[in-house]
Structures are given as structure tokens and as C-alpha cells.
Design a protein around this motif. Structure first.
Motif, PDB file in Angstrom:
ATOM      1  N   VAL A  82      11.571 -30.856  -1.242  1.00 34.89           N
ATOM      2  CA  VAL A  82      10.986 -30.021  -0.188  1.00 34.89           C
ATOM      3  C   VAL A  82      10.376 -28.762  -0.789  1.00 34.89           C
ATOM      4  O   VAL A  82      10.998 -28.086  -1.613  1.00 34.89           O
ATOM      5  CB  VAL A  82      12.051 -29.627   0.858  1.00 34.89           C
ATOM      6  N   LYS A  83       9.158 -28.444  -0.371  1.00 34.69           N
ATOM      7  CA  LYS A  83       8.495 -27.206  -0.774  1.00 34.69           C
ATOM      8  C   LYS A  83       8.418 -26.278   0.441  1.00 34.69           C
ATOM      9  O   LYS A  83       7.945 -26.679   1.512  1.00 34.69           O
ATOM     10  CB  LYS A  83       7.078 -27.482  -1.294  1.00 34.69           C
ATOM     11  N   LEU A  84       8.888 -25.034   0.275  1.00 34.94           N
ATOM     12  CA  LEU A  84       8.902 -24.055   1.352  1.00 34.94           C
ATOM     13  C   LEU A  84       7.694 -23.126   1.247  1.00 34.94           C
ATOM     14  O   LEU A  84       7.520 -22.437   0.237  1.00 34.94           O
ATOM     15  CB  LEU A  84      10.201 -23.239   1.296  1.00 34.94           C
ATOM     16  N   TYR A  85       6.881 -23.126   2.300  1.00 33.02           N
ATOM     17  CA  TYR A  85       5.706 -22.257   2.389  1.00 33.02           C
ATOM     18  C   TYR A  85       5.939 -21.264   3.521  1.00 33.02           C
ATOM     19  O   TYR A  85       6.214 -21.659   4.661  1.00 33.02           O
ATOM     20  CB  TYR A  85       4.445 -23.067   2.686  1.00 33.02           C
ATOM     21  N   GLN A  86       5.792 -19.951   3.228  1.00 36.12           N
ATOM     22  CA  GLN A  86       6.060 -18.932   4.239  1.00 36.12           C
ATOM     23  C   GLN A  86       4.842 -18.033   4.429  1.00 36.12           C
ATOM     24  O   GLN A  86       4.204 -17.606   3.464  1.00 36.12           O
ATOM     25  CB  GLN A  86       7.293 -18.107   3.850  1.00 36.12           C
ATOM     26  N   PHE A  87       4.537 -17.739   5.705  1.00 37.15           N
ATOM     27  CA  PHE A  87       3.347 -16.973   6.085  1.00 37.15           C
ATOM     28  C   PHE A  87       3.779 -15.712   6.825  1.00 37.15           C
ATOM     29  O   PHE A  87       4.601 -15.771   7.749  1.00 37.15           O
ATOM     30  CB  PHE A  87       2.441 -17.817   6.987  1.00 37.15           C
ATOM     31  N   MET A  88       3.188 -14.558   6.451  1.00 33.03           N
ATOM     32  CA  MET A  88       3.600 -13.281   7.069  1.00 33.03           C
ATOM     33  C   MET A  88       2.620 -12.167   6.717  1.00 33.03           C
ATOM     34  O   MET A  88       1.749 -12.326   5.855  1.00 33.03           O
ATOM     35  CB  MET A  88       4.990 -12.884   6.559  1.00 33.03           C
ATOM     36  N   GLY A  89       2.813 -11.017   7.384  1.00 32.61           N
ATOM     37  CA  GLY A  89       2.076  -9.814   7.021  1.00 32.61           C
ATOM     38  C   GLY A  89       2.703  -9.190   5.789  1.00 32.61           C
ATOM     39  O   GLY A  89       3.867  -9.451   5.453  1.00 32.61           O
ATOM     40  N   LYS A  90       1.956  -8.322   5.110  1.00 32.44           N
ATOM     41  CA  LYS A  90       2.428  -7.806   3.824  1.00 32.44           C
ATOM     42  C   LYS A  90       3.660  -6.910   3.940  1.00 32.44           C
ATOM     43  O   LYS A  90       4.367  -6.705   2.949  1.00 32.44           O
ATOM     44  CB  LYS A  90       1.308  -7.040   3.118  1.00 32.44           C
ATOM     45  N   ASP A  91       3.962  -6.392   5.152  1.00 34.54           N
ATOM     46  CA  ASP A  91       5.131  -5.536   5.293  1.00 34.54           C
ATOM     47  C   ASP A  91       6.436  -6.311   5.214  1.00 34.54           C
ATOM     48  O   ASP A  91       7.513  -5.719   5.102  1.00 34.54           O
ATOM     49  CB  ASP A  91       5.064  -4.747   6.612  1.00 34.54           C
ATOM     50  N   ASN A  92       6.378  -7.645   5.271  1.00 33.00           N
ATOM     51  CA  ASN A  92       7.585  -8.466   5.195  1.00 33.00           C
ATOM     52  C   ASN A  92       7.798  -9.107   3.829  1.00 33.00           C
ATOM     53  O   ASN A  92       8.729  -9.899   3.660  1.00 33.00           O
ATOM     54  CB  ASN A  92       7.545  -9.576   6.260  1.00 33.00           C
ATOM     55  N   VAL A  93       6.962  -8.783   2.861  1.00 26.41           N
ATOM     56  CA  VAL A  93       7.011  -9.451   1.570  1.00 26.41           C
ATOM     57  C   VAL A  93       8.367  -9.272   0.882  1.00 26.41           C
ATOM     58  O   VAL A  93       8.965 -10.238   0.397  1.00 26.41           O
ATOM     59  CB  VAL A  93       5.873  -8.943   0.650  1.00 26.41           C
ATOM     60  N   TYR A  94       8.867  -8.048   0.833  1.00 24.27           N
ATOM     61  CA  TYR A  94      10.117  -7.773   0.116  1.00 24.27           C
ATOM     62  C   TYR A  94      11.271  -8.646   0.593  1.00 24.27           C
ATOM     63  O   TYR A  94      12.025  -9.185  -0.219  1.00 24.27           O
ATOM     64  CB  TYR A  94      10.483  -6.287   0.264  1.00 24.27           C
TER      65      TYR A  94
END
Length: 398
Positions: A322-334
């Protein structure tokens, strides 16, 4: 057009039947996709759509046409002070508030034709169970420590002011509207006690002082070498977005990693949240406290999958298939590249960990970024009322 796509040579030949659970298969490329969990303190706005759900939806549709086992999940992030403070403003309970806004989120994303396989929420028994299990595992593995520190306390409210119950001036950029957990202006995570001229959200004229309180801290400093090893490996293999924690030369750019990670609090003096699991003797004095929302929020991806399928571990404990791909705004990167991977490492089980992160810049509106807490932006219901179609349905089908 949808049927033609499905019948195209080499593309999507097998479509799951209605109601059939999507599960990974050994030896195949299985794709697990998440969008950042939106706070349940207001309706979603275009920043949520552009920042995470639209791009994730397009990627999910693409993978389905490639005949890959693809699961796209999301849901509302319901615990913590964001919901509790909004509930106070609306004079309802946090549970009533979350029920109200969860339904509005579902309606809005449905109108935008976002094709989640499952859209859940974090205020579920399974979320509590899984979050508490991870917390206990961190303790068993020696990655939790008790610390007693000064915290902001409102003498008029007679309670500690965690996260969004306190506002003030950011010590880093000087913005006067920083919250106790984060400054929207410079995107730095904060501790409420670091705020300059702190104010109680309930009444800015209340007297705010500092007072000692005991909490459990996650020993990020002990995990850091293994976290850095993961970041460097996954960044290279998964081709992370340019505005992540490593630059094009492979150098760490996140200030917290460069300066050295410090123990991070994982409990709070609140009532609306996942209860901290305690033994009968409660030797650490954690009874009555809850898990910090920034600790359990990313666990929401796991618990939402668990609410979708009892076989959720086939997605979350199979890093080989399984490969996990996550999408978000840059404020959630950390929290997705450093904090949650560190939690997974400290937990000790063979987690499916981040493969690729896709981050977007802020969507700005009227001099600032879109914000639910500040009621700034174009919100879902308002967009729907324009009667402007999202896209012709034929171009969005798969």
C-alpha cells in the motif's frame, strides 16, 4: 462517457459493486488517499476544496481508471478547542455543533462532486479506541514523559486556557491575532504560554495568569534520528511537493528539525476530546484530561478507515503493498511529515507510512488566507447558491 472510460483498453476493467468494500490486494499497486480533515467548526470553503479535496479527488479518479485498488477517505476533525469555542459562541453543546457541521460538510462536498469512498468523523468510539491504543503503546515503548509546566489560566473562568481559548500577539511575527496553538500569519505552531499579552476568548477583559499543570509529553527528541531517516527516504522515493520539509538539494529546511525536536505535549485540560487512558492508581495524574487534538487528529485517517471497514489494518499495516498519498495545505505539512510519522515509529507496529505528500499554497481572499475561524472566504453553501455548475458532469465521471 463514463462507460467508455471504463471499457477502454488497459484502463478500468473491474468496477467495485455498489456497497462492496475496497480492500488492497497482495502483489498489486494499492493506493490509499487522504485529504486533510477539516475542522468541524464551520462549513467548508473554497480553500478546503482547492487545498486538499479537489486535487486528491482527481488523483483518486486517475488511479481508479488505471485499475488500481484505490481508497479515498476523509472526514471532519471534531475534537479540540476549535469546536468547543464555536459551540460556546452558538450556545449549543460541542456534540450538537459537530452533528450540525458534519452534515453541512457532507452536503457541500456532495454538491462539489468530490468522490470520497468514505467520509467519516473523529468523534466515534473507534477513534477513541485506536487513539488510546497508540497512546498506551508510546508509553510502553518509553516515549512518553510527565512534565509539569506553567500554562495560561483564566482566573475569572477558573480554568486553564488551552489552544484556541486564548489569543494574543505572536512572539515570532508580531501578529496580534495568534491563537494558543498556531499563528495563521506565519504558520508557526505555538504554546499558549508563548503568546504576548494573552487574552481569554470568553471575555478579553478576564484576568489571564500562568499556573502549573501536569501533562504527558511525546519524546520527539528521542525519535528524531529515525524520523529524519524516514523523511529523507520517503521524500526521495515519493517525490514530495517542493514546499515540504526538504529542498531540491535534499537539505532539511524545517526549523524544528534543524534546531532539534523537543518533547511535545499530547494531553490537554479540556472536556471535549478523547479521554486520556489511565490506570486505576492514575500515578501520572491524567484523569479528567483529554488527548491533544494535534496528537489524535492524524489518527483520524486510521479510525475513519476503521469505520469504513473492519479490515482496516489491511490498508494501514501493509507498507509493502500500500502506498499512502496525502493532500493538504502547507500549514499542515509538519504534522504529516514529522509529527505523525514519529508517532507511528514510536508506536512500534508496521505502519503504512507517508509515501507522497501534495501540498498547496494558501488561497487568499480580501487581504488574507481563507479561514473558517475568521469567517473569511467563499464558503460552500454560498458557492452552491450561485447556481454556477461545478463542472459538466460528463467531464467528472469515472
Amino acid at each position: 462517457m463514463a462507460q467508455k472510460i471504463r471499457e477502454a483498453e488497459g484502463l478500468l476493467r473491474s468496477v467495485p459493486n455498489h456497497g462492496e468494500q475496497i480492500l488492497p490486494r497482495d502483489g498489486e499497486k494499492n493506493v490509499l488517499i487522504t485529504s486533510a480533515l477539516p475542522y468541524c467548526n464551520n462549513v467548508p470553503h473554497l480553500g478546503n476544496i482547492i487545498g486538499s479535496t479537489l486535487s486528491a479527488d482527481v488523483f483518486a479518479r486517475y488511479n481508479r481508471t488505471r485499475n488500481r485498488r484505490t481508497l479515498y477517505i476523509c472526514g471532519t476533525d471534531e475534537y479540540g478547542t476549535a469546536s468547543e469555542t464555536q459551540a460556546i459562541k452558538e450556545k449549543i453543546t460541542p456534540r450538537q455543533l459537530c452533528n450540525k457541521y458534519h452534515s453541512l460538510h457532507v452536503e457541500t462536498y456532495k454538491w462539489f462532486d468530490i468522490g470520497f469512498d468514505y467520509f467519516g468523523r473523529t468523534s466515534t468510539p473507534l477513534h477513541t479506541e485506536i487513539s488510546q491504543e497508540i497512546y498506551r503503546n508510546l508509553g510502553k515503548n518509553g516515549y512518553l514523559e510527565r512534565q509539569t509546566k506553567e500554562q495560561t489560566y483564566c482566573e475569572d473562568c477558573s480554568k486553564f486556557l488551552a489552544d484556541r481559548f486564548v489569543e494574543g500577539t505572536c512572539p515570532h511575527c508580531g501578529a496580534d491575532d495568534a491563537r494558543g496553538d498556531q499563528c495563521d500569519s506565519c504558520s508557526r505552531t505555538l504554546d499558549a504560554i508563548d503568546l504576548i499579552n494573552p487574552r481569554c476568548l470568553i471575555d478579553k477583559h478576564h484576568k489571564v495568569v500562568t499556573k502549573e499543570s501536569a501533562h504527558m509529553y511525546f519524546r520527539l527528541d528521542e525519535i528524531q534520528p529515525r524520523t529524519e531517516e524516514f523523511v529523507r527516504r520517503s521524500w526521495k522515493e515519493g517525490h514530495w511537493s517542493p514546499n515540504s520539509v526538504i529542498n531540491a538539494e535534499g537539505e532539511l529546511i524545517d526549523a524544528r528539525l534543524k534546531q532539534g525536536l523537543r518533547p511535545s505535549p499530547v494531553t490537554r485540560d479540556l472536556t471535549w476530546g478523547v479521554p486520556v487512558p489511565v490506570d486505576e492508581d492514575d500515578k501520572d495524574g491524567m484523569r479528567g484530561k483529554v488527548l491533544y487534538v494535534w496528537f489524535e487528529a492524524c489518527i483520524g485517517y486510521v479510525s475513519i478507515t476503521a469505520n469504513y471497514s473492519t479490515e482496516w489494518k489491511r490498508w494501514w499495516f501493509d507498507h509493502k503493498n500500500v502506498k499512502l498519498y496525502q493532500f493538504m495545505g502547507k500549514d499542515n505539512v509538519y504534522f504529516h511529515t514529522i509529527f505523525f510519522p514519529s508517532v507511528q515509529i514510536g508506536d512500534g507496529r508496521p505502519w503504512t507510512m507517508l509515501h507522497h505528500i501534495n501540498t498547496t499554497e494558501f488561497l487568499n481572499y480580501e487581504g488574507g488566507k481563507f479561514s473558517k475561524s475568521k469567517n473569511r472566504g467563499v464558503f460552500g453553501p454560498a458557492a452552491r447558491e450561485t447556481e454556477v455548475p461545478v463542472l459538466p458532469r460528463t467531464t467528472m465521471s469515472c
